[in-house]
Scaffold this motif. Sequence first.
Motif, PDB file in Angstrom:
ATOM      1  N   ASP A   1      -2.085   0.025 -31.449  1.00 17.80           N
ATOM      2  CA  ASP A   1      -3.315  -0.562 -31.971  1.00 17.80           C
ATOM      3  C   ASP A   1      -3.406  -2.047 -31.633  1.00 17.80           C
ATOM      4  OD1 ASP A   1      -4.363   1.781 -33.091  1.00 17.80           O
ATOM      5  OD2 ASP A   1      -3.102   1.546 -34.858  1.00 17.80           O
ATOM      6  N   TRP A   2      -2.284  -2.756 -31.691  1.00 14.37           N
ATOM      7  CA  TRP A   2      -2.292  -4.189 -31.383  1.00 14.37           C
ATOM      8  C   TRP A   2      -2.660  -4.424 -29.913  1.00 14.37           C
ATOM      9  CZ3 TRP A   2      -3.265  -8.314 -33.788  1.00 14.37           C
ATOM     10  CH2 TRP A   2      -2.980  -9.553 -33.228  1.00 14.37           C
ATOM     11  N   VAL A   3      -2.125  -3.634 -29.007  1.00 19.86           N
ATOM     12  CA  VAL A   3      -2.471  -3.764 -27.589  1.00 19.86           C
ATOM     13  C   VAL A   3      -3.964  -3.496 -27.390  1.00 19.86           C
ATOM     14  CG1 VAL A   3      -2.108  -2.791 -25.279  1.00 19.86           C
ATOM     15  CG2 VAL A   3      -0.152  -3.268 -26.754  1.00 19.86           C
ATOM     16  N   LEU A   4      -4.486  -2.481 -28.049  1.00 23.73           N
ATOM     17  CA  LEU A   4      -5.923  -2.198 -27.960  1.00 23.73           C
ATOM     18  C   LEU A   4      -6.750  -3.368 -28.500  1.00 23.73           C
ATOM     19  CD1 LEU A   4      -6.019   1.547 -29.050  1.00 23.73           C
ATOM     20  CD2 LEU A   4      -6.428   0.613 -26.769  1.00 23.73           C
ATOM     21  N   CYS A   5      -6.290  -3.974 -29.585  1.00 25.83           N
ATOM     22  CA  CYS A   5      -7.002  -5.124 -30.151  1.00 25.83           C
ATOM     23  C   CYS A   5      -6.988  -6.307 -29.193  1.00 25.83           C
ATOM     24  CB  CYS A   5      -6.388  -5.522 -31.488  1.00 25.83           C
ATOM     25  SG  CYS A   5      -6.695  -4.311 -32.777  1.00 25.83           S
ATOM     26  N   LEU A   6      -5.875  -6.527 -28.523  1.00 26.83           N
ATOM     27  CA  LEU A   6      -5.803  -7.602 -27.525  1.00 26.83           C
ATOM     28  C   LEU A   6      -6.782  -7.341 -26.387  1.00 26.83           C
ATOM     29  CD1 LEU A   6      -1.950  -8.181 -27.344  1.00 26.83           C
ATOM     30  CD2 LEU A   6      -3.654  -9.778 -28.238  1.00 26.83           C
ATOM     31  N   LEU A   7      -6.848  -6.104 -25.929  1.00 29.74           N
ATOM     32  CA  LEU A   7      -7.761  -5.754 -24.839  1.00 29.74           C
ATOM     33  C   LEU A   7      -9.222  -5.923 -25.253  1.00 29.74           C
ATOM     34  CD1 LEU A   7      -5.963  -2.586 -23.427  1.00 29.74           C
ATOM     35  CD2 LEU A   7      -6.091  -4.842 -22.359  1.00 29.74           C
ATOM     36  N   VAL A   8      -9.584  -5.451 -26.422  1.00 28.62           N
ATOM     37  CA  VAL A   8     -10.962  -5.544 -26.892  1.00 28.62           C
ATOM     38  C   VAL A   8     -11.350  -6.998 -27.141  1.00 28.62           C
ATOM     39  CG1 VAL A   8     -12.511  -4.974 -28.814  1.00 28.62           C
ATOM     40  CG2 VAL A   8     -11.037  -3.215 -27.831  1.00 28.62           C
ATOM     41  N   SER A   9     -10.465  -7.763 -27.773  1.00 30.48           N
ATOM     42  CA  SER A   9     -10.800  -9.158 -28.074  1.00 30.48           C
ATOM     43  C   SER A   9     -10.962  -9.987 -26.810  1.00 30.48           C
ATOM     44  CB  SER A   9      -9.752  -9.780 -28.996  1.00 30.48           C
ATOM     45  OG  SER A   9      -8.499  -9.868 -28.349  1.00 30.48           O
ATOM     46  N   ASN A  10     -10.390  -9.529 -25.723  1.00 27.24           N
ATOM     47  CA  ASN A  10     -10.516 -10.230 -24.449  1.00 27.24           C
ATOM     48  C   ASN A  10     -11.966 -10.251 -23.954  1.00 27.24           C
ATOM     49  OD1 ASN A  10      -9.203 -11.690 -22.407  1.00 27.24           O
ATOM     50  ND2 ASN A  10      -9.155  -9.897 -21.075  1.00 27.24           N
ATOM     51  N   PHE A  11     -12.815  -9.356 -24.450  1.00 26.26           N
ATOM     52  CA  PHE A  11     -14.221  -9.318 -24.056  1.00 26.26           C
ATOM     53  C   PHE A  11     -15.033 -10.475 -24.629  1.00 26.26           C
ATOM     54  CE2 PHE A  11     -13.254  -4.765 -23.365  1.00 26.26           C
ATOM     55  CZ  PHE A  11     -13.671  -4.674 -22.048  1.00 26.26           C
ATOM     56  N   PHE A  12     -14.609 -11.019 -25.783  1.00 24.94           N
ATOM     57  CA  PHE A  12     -15.401 -12.074 -26.404  1.00 24.94           C
ATOM     58  C   PHE A  12     -14.620 -13.349 -26.706  1.00 24.94           C
ATOM     59  CE2 PHE A  12     -13.894  -9.348 -29.822  1.00 24.94           C
ATOM     60  CZ  PHE A  12     -13.416 -10.264 -30.748  1.00 24.94           C
TER      61      PHE A  12
ATOM     62  N   ASP B   1     -10.524 -15.550 -25.793  1.00 27.04           N
ATOM     63  CA  ASP B   1      -9.229 -15.579 -25.126  1.00 27.04           C
ATOM     64  C   ASP B   1      -8.162 -15.334 -26.191  1.00 27.04           C
ATOM     65  OD1 ASP B   1      -6.911 -16.049 -23.744  1.00 27.04           O
ATOM     66  OD2 ASP B   1      -7.374 -18.122 -23.222  1.00 27.04           O
ATOM     67  N   PRO B   2      -7.572 -14.139 -26.218  1.00 30.53           N
ATOM     68  CA  PRO B   2      -6.613 -13.816 -27.281  1.00 30.53           C
ATOM     69  C   PRO B   2      -5.429 -14.774 -27.361  1.00 30.53           C
ATOM     70  CG  PRO B   2      -7.134 -11.855 -25.995  1.00 30.53           C
ATOM     71  CD  PRO B   2      -7.763 -13.027 -25.301  1.00 30.53           C
ATOM     72  N   VAL B   3      -5.089 -15.419 -26.251  1.00 28.48           N
ATOM     73  CA  VAL B   3      -3.974 -16.370 -26.264  1.00 28.48           C
ATOM     74  C   VAL B   3      -4.408 -17.669 -26.936  1.00 28.48           C
ATOM     75  CG1 VAL B   3      -2.400 -17.698 -24.814  1.00 28.48           C
ATOM     76  CG2 VAL B   3      -2.948 -15.336 -24.208  1.00 28.48           C
ATOM     77  N   ARG B   4      -5.589 -18.146 -26.596  1.00 27.93           N
ATOM     78  CA  ARG B   4      -6.091 -19.405 -27.154  1.00 27.93           C
ATOM     79  C   ARG B   4      -6.674 -19.204 -28.547  1.00 27.93           C
ATOM     80  NH1 ARG B   4     -10.643 -20.788 -24.017  1.00 27.93           N
ATOM     81  NH2 ARG B   4     -11.840 -19.905 -25.710  1.00 27.93           N
ATOM     82  N   ASP B   5      -7.391 -18.101 -28.739  1.00 24.53           N
ATOM     83  CA  ASP B   5      -8.056 -17.814 -30.003  1.00 24.53           C
ATOM     84  C   ASP B   5      -7.308 -16.703 -30.728  1.00 24.53           C
ATOM     85  OD1 ASP B   5     -10.142 -19.604 -29.254  1.00 24.53           O
ATOM     86  OD2 ASP B   5     -11.042 -18.029 -28.040  1.00 24.53           O
TER      87      ASP B   5
END
Length: 104
Positions: free
Chosen positions: A3-14, A16-20
């Motif tokens: 689930d965490w990997v999926l959340c990282l992938l989805v959040s990448n659309f709106f 930057d998961p690393v910065r935000d």
Amino acid sequence: MIDWVLCLLVSNFFADPVRDGWAPVAVLIVEYGFFLGLFAQTPGMYVTRIRCLSWADGGRIGLARALLRGLLLALVVPALIMDEHRRGLHDRLTGSVIAAAPRG
């Protein structure tokens, strides 16, 4: 972890998961609310054959309790405090329990 990997992938659309860092956490809370509330399991739970059910009647916990459970789980600490039934604080506060999903 799934689930965490999926959340990282989805959040990448709106975002930057690393910065935000808030973005994948927000997606995780929404994912839990949607999938647990409607289907009693997230995609990761489906793969690992577990589900989240109501402690009282064994049914779905619904959207509101699923969102609250996701929010509490995002805090991490509630998951570390377990009772004799292996229910974390987030499960006790939302009246939920993790159980094996039937095969098939």
